[in-house]
Each structure stands twice: as structure tokens, then as C-alpha cells.
Design a protein around this motif. Structure first.
Motif, PDB file in Angstrom:
ATOM      1  N   LYS A   2       0.772  -1.205   0.002  1.00  0.00           N
ATOM      2  CA  LYS A   2      -0.029  -0.077  -0.090  1.00  0.00           C
ATOM      3  C   LYS A   2       0.775   1.251  -0.025  1.00  0.00           C
ATOM      4  N   ASP A   3       2.117   1.108   0.644  1.00  0.00           N
ATOM      5  CA  ASP A   3       2.809   2.445   0.915  1.00  0.00           C
ATOM      6  C   ASP A   3       4.454   2.090   0.362  1.00  0.00           C
ATOM      7  N   LYS A  45       0.456  -1.501   9.754  1.00  0.00           N
ATOM      8  CA  LYS A  45      -0.056  -0.416   8.907  1.00  0.00           C
ATOM      9  C   LYS A  45      -0.912  -0.944   7.907  1.00  0.00           C
ATOM     10  N   GLN A  49      -6.391   2.418   7.623  1.00  0.00           N
ATOM     11  CA  GLN A  49      -7.313   2.921   6.492  1.00  0.00           C
ATOM     12  C   GLN A  49      -6.249   3.818   5.522  1.00  0.00           C
ATOM     13  N   ASP A  50      -6.428   3.744   4.348  1.00  0.00           N
ATOM     14  CA  ASP A  50      -5.414   4.536   3.475  1.00  0.00           C
ATOM     15  C   ASP A  50      -5.556   5.888   3.626  1.00  0.00           C
ATOM     16  N   GLU A  51      -6.925   6.494   3.862  1.00  0.00           N
ATOM     17  CA  GLU A  51      -7.096   7.818   4.195  1.00  0.00           C
ATOM     18  C   GLU A  51      -6.395   8.467   5.222  1.00  0.00           C
ATOM     19  N   LEU A  53      -3.369   6.511   6.578  1.00  0.00           N
ATOM     20  CA  LEU A  53      -2.186   6.367   6.452  1.00  0.00           C
ATOM     21  C   LEU A  53      -1.301   7.075   5.262  1.00  0.00           C
ATOM     22  N   LEU A  54      -1.819   7.547   4.202  1.00  0.00           N
ATOM     23  CA  LEU A  54      -1.488   8.281   3.185  1.00  0.00           C
ATOM     24  C   LEU A  54      -1.921   9.399   3.077  1.00  0.00           C
ATOM     25  N   LYS A  55      -2.407  10.145   4.054  1.00  0.00           N
ATOM     26  CA  LYS A  55      -2.954  11.496   4.306  1.00  0.00           C
ATOM     27  C   LYS A  55      -1.776  12.409   4.158  1.00  0.00           C
ATOM     28  N   HIS A  70      -1.088   0.577  15.144  1.00  0.00           N
ATOM     29  CA  HIS A  70      -0.241  -0.565  14.146  1.00  0.00           C
ATOM     30  C   HIS A  70       0.454  -1.485  14.863  1.00  0.00           C
TER      31      HIS A  70
END
Length: 192
Positions: A2-3, A45, A49-51, A53-55, A70
Motif C-alpha cells: 500500500k505504501d 499498517k 485505512q489509506d485515508e 496512512l497516506l494522508k 499499528h
């Protein structure tokens, strides 16, 4: 998956944790434990949620509380792999603080497994010196200053001292020249 930052961060943390443990004179079995635990320390992680984690901006208090889960999520992911007992402890406790004010259990000093104390130092340095979705990287000198300032409060002073010694040995002196990753990878090829 995801990251990209987390994947690269985990590899760097793994490499530098192994070298720090070796600098501290820990046995080969501990280096092998860190080889796996360092790479998966942020596996929890996956459950964030992506919103969050990746904010791209700063996290609010609620989002920070979510991120702080996490280590527990990570421990629960690897718990079914019963042969990874030491790794579970490292994953769970890599955000504890030497002064007992960390997460998730508020452990302090020697209560925190030594390999988690090592990983905490390296993890923080790499987070400081890497660009994250919510801020640009700060330099090597700032990272060293933070580790030095927070030694004995946030960090085990022995782990911090050994890590700072590794930084000097592997290309990051007093300037912001960075870590000599190629030199580290060659060194680690002979470690096992």
C-alpha cells in the motif's frame, strides 16, 4: 503493497538495526531476529485505512490514535506464526519509550526488549530523515541531534550510542551527507 515509503523504510530500519545490534555485541541469533522483525515491524499498517496512512497533511488527534494501533495490529497478524515469538515482541513494542511514556503498554527501561529498543532508535532516525506524506525530510544533523537530545527519555542510551557510532562508521558523519547504503549492503552480505 500500500505504501512505497513503508517498504523502503522497513528495509533501511532492518539493515541499520542489525548493524546497531552487532555494534552492541549482541549474538548472531539476535541479528537474525532483527533481520525479520526489522522488515515487518510496521506490518500492522496494513490494517490502517489509506485515508489516514497516506494522508498528505498533518494528522489530527483521532488519526494519530489510529496510527498508534499499528503495533498491536502487527502483533496480531504474526501471532499465528508461533515460531516468531521474539519478532512479535519487537513488533508490539517498537514504539515504547525508555521513560515508560510510549505505546502500547507504557513499558520503560529494561522492561522493553533490547531488540525493540534498538529498533525504536533506528526507526525514529529513518522517519526523521525521510520524506513522509505529511512532511519533507529533515537532515542527518537534525536526526542525530534528536537522538542525542532524547537519549534516556525516549531512547535507551546504549542503543542510541551504538546507533550513532554506526552512522559515523557507515558514511554519515557530522554533515548531511547521508548513509552509505552500498557499503552497508556489502557489509551485511558477510554478516550471516
Amino acid at each position: 503493497a500500500k505504501d512505497l515509503y513503508t517498504r523502503d523504510h522497513s528495509k533501511r530500519v532492518m539493515d541499520l538495526s542489525i548493524l546497531t545490534a552487532r555494534e552492541m555485541g549482541l549474538p548472531l541469533t539476535d541479528l537474525e531476529t532483527l533481520r525479520f522483525a526489522g522488515f515487518i515491524h510496521d506490518i500492522g499498517k496494513i490494517g490502517i485505512q489509506d485515508e489516514v496512512l497516506l494522508k498528505p497533511g498533518r494528522l489530527n488527534d483521532e488519526e494519530i490514535a489510529i496510527i498508534r494501533t499499528h503495533p498491536i495490529i502487527g502483533e496480531n497478524i504474526i501471532k499465528p506464526l508461533k515460531f516468531l515469538k521474539k519478532e512479535q515482541l519487537i513488533v508490539r513494542h517498537h514504539h515504547e519509550r525508555y521513560d515508560g511514556k510510549g505505546d502500547p503498554d507504557g513499558l520503560g527501561g529494561e522492561e522493553i526488549p533490547v531488540l525493540a529498543r534498538i529498533l525504536a532508535v533506528v526507526d525514529t532516525y529513518d522517519a526523521i530523515t525521510s520524506t513522509r506524506p505529511y512532511r519533507t525530510a529533515k537532515g542527518h544533523a537534525f536526526g542525530v541531534e534528536e537522538l542525542t537530545r532524547c537519549s534516556r527519555s525516549q531512547f535507551d542510551p546504549d542503543a542510541a550510542k551504538a546507533f550513532l557510532s554506526c552512522l559515523k562508521k557507515y558514511g554519515a558523519g557530522s554533515s548531511d551527507e547521508g548513509v552509505a547504503w552500498e557499503k552497508i549492503r556489502l557489509e551485511l552480505m558477510d554478516a550471516f
